[in-house]
Design a protein around this motif. Structure first.
Motif, PDB file in Angstrom:
ATOM      1  N   GLY A  26      10.806  35.307  35.298  1.00 49.02           N
ATOM      2  CA  GLY A  26       9.758  34.382  35.705  1.00 49.02           C
ATOM      3  C   GLY A  26       8.680  34.971  36.594  1.00 49.02           C
ATOM      4  N   ILE A  27       8.499  36.293  36.576  1.00 53.79           N
ATOM      5  CA  ILE A  27       7.442  36.903  37.374  1.00 53.79           C
ATOM      6  C   ILE A  27       6.094  36.491  36.788  1.00 53.79           C
ATOM      7  CG2 ILE A  27       6.589  39.038  38.385  1.00 53.79           C
ATOM      8  CD1 ILE A  27       9.563  38.194  39.008  1.00 53.79           C
ATOM      9  N   GLN A  28       5.191  36.033  37.646  1.00 51.30           N
ATOM     10  CA  GLN A  28       3.945  35.407  37.204  1.00 51.30           C
ATOM     11  C   GLN A  28       2.730  36.302  37.441  1.00 51.30           C
ATOM     12  OE1 GLN A  28       3.850  32.276  35.671  1.00 51.30           O
ATOM     13  NE2 GLN A  28       6.071  32.634  35.700  1.00 51.30           N
ATOM     14  N   PRO A  29       1.661  36.090  36.645  1.00 45.87           N
ATOM     15  CA  PRO A  29       0.409  36.812  36.884  1.00 45.87           C
ATOM     16  C   PRO A  29      -0.080  36.594  38.315  1.00 45.87           C
ATOM     17  CG  PRO A  29       0.320  35.676  34.774  1.00 45.87           C
ATOM     18  CD  PRO A  29       1.575  35.209  35.460  1.00 45.87           C
ATOM     19  N   GLY A  30      -0.594  37.662  38.919  1.00 47.26           N
ATOM     20  CA  GLY A  30      -1.112  37.572  40.277  1.00 47.26           C
ATOM     21  C   GLY A  30      -0.087  37.812  41.358  1.00 47.26           C
ATOM     22  N   GLU A  31       1.204  37.803  41.007  1.00 43.70           N
ATOM     23  CA  GLU A  31       2.234  38.133  41.989  1.00 43.70           C
ATOM     24  C   GLU A  31       2.344  39.643  42.132  1.00 43.70           C
ATOM     25  OE1 GLU A  31       5.040  34.179  41.248  1.00 43.70           O
ATOM     26  OE2 GLU A  31       5.737  36.138  40.557  1.00 43.70           O
ATOM     27  N   GLU A  32       3.015  40.086  43.188  1.00 46.55           N
ATOM     28  CA  GLU A  32       3.194  41.515  43.410  1.00 46.55           C
ATOM     29  C   GLU A  32       4.649  41.915  43.180  1.00 46.55           C
ATOM     30  OE1 GLU A  32      -0.449  42.484  46.500  1.00 46.55           O
ATOM     31  OE2 GLU A  32       1.605  42.398  47.289  1.00 46.55           O
ATOM     32  N   VAL A  33       4.805  43.102  42.611  1.00 43.95           N
ATOM     33  CA  VAL A  33       6.118  43.664  42.331  1.00 43.95           C
ATOM     34  C   VAL A  33       6.189  45.032  43.002  1.00 43.95           C
ATOM     35  CG1 VAL A  33       7.724  44.432  40.548  1.00 43.95           C
ATOM     36  CG2 VAL A  33       6.239  42.449  40.121  1.00 43.95           C
ATOM     37  N   LEU A  34       7.208  45.250  43.812  1.00 39.30           N
ATOM     38  CA  LEU A  34       7.391  46.532  44.483  1.00 39.30           C
ATOM     39  C   LEU A  34       8.010  47.522  43.514  1.00 39.30           C
ATOM     40  CD1 LEU A  34       8.778  45.186  47.885  1.00 39.30           C
ATOM     41  CD2 LEU A  34       6.406  45.550  47.189  1.00 39.30           C
ATOM     42  N   VAL A  35       7.395  48.703  43.405  1.00 43.34           N
ATOM     43  CA  VAL A  35       7.820  49.702  42.417  1.00 43.34           C
ATOM     44  C   VAL A  35       7.796  51.091  43.059  1.00 43.34           C
ATOM     45  CG1 VAL A  35       6.909  48.349  40.472  1.00 43.34           C
ATOM     46  CG2 VAL A  35       5.464  50.071  41.567  1.00 43.34           C
ATOM     47  N   PRO A  36       8.580  52.038  42.533  1.00 39.68           N
ATOM     48  CA  PRO A  36       8.499  53.413  43.046  1.00 39.68           C
ATOM     49  C   PRO A  36       7.297  54.136  42.450  1.00 39.68           C
ATOM     50  CG  PRO A  36      10.143  53.274  41.317  1.00 39.68           C
ATOM     51  CD  PRO A  36       9.636  51.877  41.530  1.00 39.68           C
ATOM     52  N   THR A  37       6.777  55.100  43.191  1.00 41.28           N
ATOM     53  CA  THR A  37       5.725  55.944  42.622  1.00 41.28           C
ATOM     54  C   THR A  37       6.301  57.150  41.907  1.00 41.28           C
ATOM     55  OG1 THR A  37       3.628  57.070  43.062  1.00 41.28           O
ATOM     56  CG2 THR A  37       5.351  57.315  44.740  1.00 41.28           C
ATOM     57  N   LEU A  38       7.491  57.608  42.347  1.00 39.48           N
ATOM     58  CA  LEU A  38       8.119  58.748  41.698  1.00 39.48           C
ATOM     59  C   LEU A  38       9.028  58.232  40.587  1.00 39.48           C
ATOM     60  CD1 LEU A  38       9.486  61.939  43.419  1.00 39.48           C
ATOM     61  CD2 LEU A  38      10.600  60.974  41.416  1.00 39.48           C
ATOM     62  N   THR A  39       8.451  58.107  39.411  1.00 39.97           N
ATOM     63  CA  THR A  39       9.182  57.662  38.227  1.00 39.97           C
ATOM     64  C   THR A  39       8.279  57.864  37.023  1.00 39.97           C
ATOM     65  OG1 THR A  39      10.407  55.836  37.200  1.00 39.97           O
ATOM     66  CG2 THR A  39       8.395  55.260  38.381  1.00 39.97           C
ATOM     67  N   PHE A  40       8.808  57.638  35.841  1.00 45.21           N
ATOM     68  CA  PHE A  40       7.997  57.667  34.627  1.00 45.21           C
ATOM     69  C   PHE A  40       7.162  56.397  34.574  1.00 45.21           C
ATOM     70  CE2 PHE A  40       7.849  57.160  29.809  1.00 45.21           C
ATOM     71  CZ  PHE A  40       6.804  58.062  29.669  1.00 45.21           C
ATOM     72  N   VAL A  41       5.943  56.511  34.057  1.00 48.60           N
ATOM     73  CA  VAL A  41       4.987  55.403  34.088  1.00 48.60           C
ATOM     74  C   VAL A  41       5.499  54.160  33.360  1.00 48.60           C
ATOM     75  CG1 VAL A  41       3.699  56.061  32.009  1.00 48.60           C
ATOM     76  CG2 VAL A  41       2.509  54.902  33.905  1.00 48.60           C
TER      77      VAL A  41
ATOM     78  N   PRO B  37       5.007  47.715  32.452  1.00 50.70           N
ATOM     79  CA  PRO B  37       5.328  46.318  32.130  1.00 50.70           C
ATOM     80  C   PRO B  37       4.918  45.323  33.211  1.00 50.70           C
ATOM     81  CG  PRO B  37       7.134  47.730  31.473  1.00 50.70           C
ATOM     82  CD  PRO B  37       6.188  48.580  32.266  1.00 50.70           C
ATOM     83  N   VAL B  38       4.783  45.783  34.460  1.00 51.67           N
ATOM     84  CA  VAL B  38       4.292  44.896  35.522  1.00 51.67           C
ATOM     85  C   VAL B  38       2.882  44.432  35.171  1.00 51.67           C
ATOM     86  CG1 VAL B  38       3.683  44.752  37.969  1.00 51.67           C
ATOM     87  CG2 VAL B  38       5.761  45.971  37.267  1.00 51.67           C
ATOM     88  N   HIS B  39       2.083  45.335  34.641  1.00 46.72           N
ATOM     89  CA  HIS B  39       0.730  44.974  34.214  1.00 46.72           C
ATOM     90  C   HIS B  39       0.746  44.144  32.934  1.00 46.72           C
ATOM     91  CE1 HIS B  39      -2.529  46.228  36.736  1.00 46.72           C
ATOM     92  NE2 HIS B  39      -1.979  47.415  36.955  1.00 46.72           N
ATOM     93  N   TYR B  40       1.725  44.399  32.062  1.00 48.95           N
ATOM     94  CA  TYR B  40       1.800  43.604  30.828  1.00 48.95           C
ATOM     95  C   TYR B  40       1.835  42.107  31.140  1.00 48.95           C
ATOM     96  CZ  TYR B  40       3.457  47.958  28.539  1.00 48.95           C
ATOM     97  OH  TYR B  40       3.599  49.238  28.061  1.00 48.95           O
ATOM     98  N   ILE B  41       2.519  41.754  32.220  1.00 51.34           N
ATOM     99  CA  ILE B  41       2.662  40.326  32.541  1.00 51.34           C
ATOM    100  C   ILE B  41       1.589  39.843  33.522  1.00 51.34           C
ATOM    101  CG2 ILE B  41       5.156  40.372  32.107  1.00 51.34           C
ATOM    102  CD1 ILE B  41       5.515  40.299  35.164  1.00 51.34           C
ATOM    103  N   GLY B  42       0.652  40.730  33.883  1.00 55.93           N
ATOM    104  CA  GLY B  42      -0.443  40.318  34.753  1.00 55.93           C
ATOM    105  C   GLY B  42      -0.139  40.347  36.231  1.00 55.93           C
ATOM    106  N   ALA B  43       0.999  40.942  36.606  1.00 65.75           N
ATOM    107  CA  ALA B  43       1.332  41.094  38.022  1.00 65.75           C
ATOM    108  C   ALA B  43       0.763  42.415  38.540  1.00 65.75           C
ATOM    109  CB  ALA B  43       2.843  41.041  38.220  1.00 65.75           C
ATOM    110  N   ASP B  44       0.887  42.644  39.826  1.00 64.47           N
ATOM    111  CA  ASP B  44       0.317  43.840  40.454  1.00 64.47           C
ATOM    112  C   ASP B  44       1.409  44.659  41.129  1.00 64.47           C
ATOM    113  OD1 ASP B  44      -2.661  43.545  40.118  1.00 64.47           O
ATOM    114  OD2 ASP B  44      -2.199  41.631  41.070  1.00 64.47           O
ATOM    115  N   PRO B  45       1.452  45.970  40.866  1.00 69.46           N
ATOM    116  CA  PRO B  45       2.449  46.813  41.518  1.00 69.46           C
ATOM    117  C   PRO B  45       2.025  47.216  42.922  1.00 69.46           C
ATOM    118  CG  PRO B  45       1.117  48.153  40.052  1.00 69.46           C
ATOM    119  CD  PRO B  45       0.631  46.728  39.896  1.00 69.46           C
TER     120      PRO B  45
END
Length: 382
Positions: A71-86, A91-99
């Motif tokens: 249920g993650i919604q567009p405009g919400e923020e998702v915490l993600v690592p920078t050291l990983t494969f893109v 997928p965070v952008h696929y759903i319109g959220a922001d990393p």
């Protein structure tokens, strides 16, 4: 004259792969229906001790489905690592959220201390909703990546997620078979601790379906929801009734046939990779360690050097494939405007890591040859 080329990480297809795929072809179940799909799902769920699993086209597709069903919604923020494969972040952008990009610790996985600091100092929490004070956006989820077969500190991360009501997606695409040997999650496998876990079966992973992924959860309703969305959200299979947007993300029977045969050999693959990891050490090649409280799958081996690019070029000249760690995602053009929080250790590791050959069919003589070439390179630098 150099000896045979040594690749970085390639499939090991010496089990029942041909027999199972041939059976799928003979019975003409080659697409997104067929018995091997259900068999592979059950075998994977049984292996990691979850009630159900959903086979899909890729780990990326699995992460997209995970974010959707949580249920993650567009405009919400998702915490993600920078050291990983893109693919862990796209997928965070696929759903319109922001990393929002987070740093790693010495396991190369997400740093729980900085995660805690971010939540305490950069956000406001009203007992229900965590809100970023700078962007004024809700922070609703966290993507944890288990890097190279190492495991993140899930005990601390899950405690923080519980405190701040964050959904947890475990990107276990590199860690199938890694599990905790002690602590609160003793006996638990990567991908089975957060709300949803995702595995990948890309060609370079510890087991492969050519391309494919798997979503798992302790909550079977979530995996069933993923299965529904992965088959175009078909409400009525006879009259093609679709009441919401779905995706063409289902794994094929051919892929599942290959995956089932691979899964039968997973423990042997882990044994070989551990053996080769230890052989590198015996040959004087000091590799980044894995956590002492886990059984790692030893997927990738990381060597540290102050001359990363020089070593990669040198090994290539001697028919040995290696690679640097991924370019940090917060430095990539599509994410240039995204927030990155106190990225320090990831920058240090990015400049120094070289991944060296680690296939499960890598023979001891090849390990020794790689080690000899690394030693030769070091001598030339002095």
């Amino acid at each position: 004259m150099e000896k045979q080329f040594i690749p970085l990480s390639v499939p090991n297809l010496k089990g029942n792969e041909l027999a199972y795929v041939t059976e799928a072809v003979k019975t003409e179940w080659v697409s997104t229906a067929g018995p091997y799909i259900a068999d592979f799902e059950k075998a994977a769920a049984d292996y990691v001790h979850v009630p159900a699993a959903c086979a899909c086209q890729s780990g990326t597709a699995g992460l997209h489905l995970a974010l959707k069903v949580l249920g993650i919604q567009p405009g919400e923020e998702v915490l993600v690592p920078t050291l990983t494969f893109v693919a862990a972040v796209n997928p965070v952008h696929y759903i319109g959220a922001d990393p929002v990009f987070m740093d790693c610790d010495d396991t190369l996985t997400l740093d729980p201390k900085k995660l805690k600091r971010f939540c305490e100092e950069e956000c406001e929490f009203d007992g229900n909703i965590l809100k970023n004070k700078t962007s004024c956006r809700k922070v609703t989820a966290l993507v944890v990546v288990h890097v190279f077969g190492n495991l993140a500190d899930m005990e601390e991360i899950m405690s923080l997620a519980g405190t701040y009501h964050l959904k947890v997606i475990e990107d276990a695409t590199e860690a199938l078979g890694s599990c905790y040997r002690e602590g609160a999650y003793e006996g638990r496998y990567a991908g089975t601790i957060g709300d949803i876990g995702v595995f990948s079966f890309n060609g370079n992973k510890i087991i492969t379906t050519g391309g494919g992924g798997m979503v798992v959860s302790q909550n079977p309703e979530l995996t069933e929801r993923c299965r529904f969305l992965s088959t175009q959200a078909k409400k009525d299979t006879v009259y093609f009734v679709h009441e919401e947007i779905g995706y063409n993300y289902r794994m094929t029977n051919l892929q599942a046939a290959l995956g089932l045969a691979q899964l039968e050999q997973l423990e042997e693959f882990i044994r070989i990779k551990k053996e080769n990891y230890e052989l590198y050490q015996k040959e004087g090649i000091k590799l980044l360690p894995f956590r002492s409280d886990i059984r790692s799958n030893y997927w990738f081996y990381s060597y540290l050097t102050d001359n990363r690019d020089g070593l990669i070029r040198y090994l290539e000249q001697h028919q040995i494939q290696s690679r640097p760690v991924w370019k940090l995602i917060h430095t990539l053009k599509p994410y240039a405007e995204s927030r990155a929080y106190q990225i320090e250790k990831a920058l240090w590791y990015y400049d120094r890591i070289v991944n060296i050959p680690c296939s499960s069919n890598l023979e001891g003589e090849s390990v020794k040859r790689v080690a000899e070439r690394i030693h030769s390179f070091l001598k030339e630098q002095t």
